[in-house]
Design a protein around this motif. Structure first.
Motif: not given
Length: 134
Positions: A61-66, A58-59
């Motif tokens: 994934y969230e960094a990628h979305l950012e 999840e971390a």
């Protein structure tokens, strides 16, 4: 001692301007289609990075979305989308010349081949849309 005779260079060297491809629409479309391959490759790489981020948790994934939400990357994807649309349209238009289909000894008209490709694209796009939004 006499010097050997120098043979003149009889080859024709025609100067080609750097922007030769802007002279005719067909040349321009050809160069843009070739350039579109770079953007298609970028999107493949981007999707691989996306899958990698999802697989790392999840971390990641969230960094990628950012990262994906940054203005320069959004602009790059808008440009890439335009080039992918151009690539698709020109590829579909070229298919009847590159692949001759015959049914019962008769050639299938190019418009049918192109129409079948767009129908297939619509079906696959609809399926992917359904998968993503369900």
């Amino acid at each position: 001692m006499t010097q050997p005779a120098v043979q003149p260079d009889l080859r024709h060297h025609r100067e080609v301007p750097v922007l030769w491809w802007l002279r005719k629409r067909s040349y321009f479309v050809f160069v843009m289609r070739e350039l579109s391959s770079i953007f298609v490759a970028w999107l493949v790489l981007y999707l691989c990075l996306f899958v990698r981020a999802v697989g790392r948790g999840e971390a990641a994934y969230e960094a990628h979305l950012e990262w994906a939400a940054s203005p320069w990357l959004v602009a790059l994807h808008v440009v890439a989308f335009g080039f992918v649309v151009l690539h698709t349209i020109t590829w579909f238009a070229l298919t009847p010349q590159a692949m001759v289909l015959t049914v019962r000894g008769r050639r299938v008209p190019g418009v049918v081949v192109i129409g079948a490709q767009y129908a297939g694209l619509a079906v696959v796009s609809g399926f992917v849309f359904w998968l993503v939004t369900r």
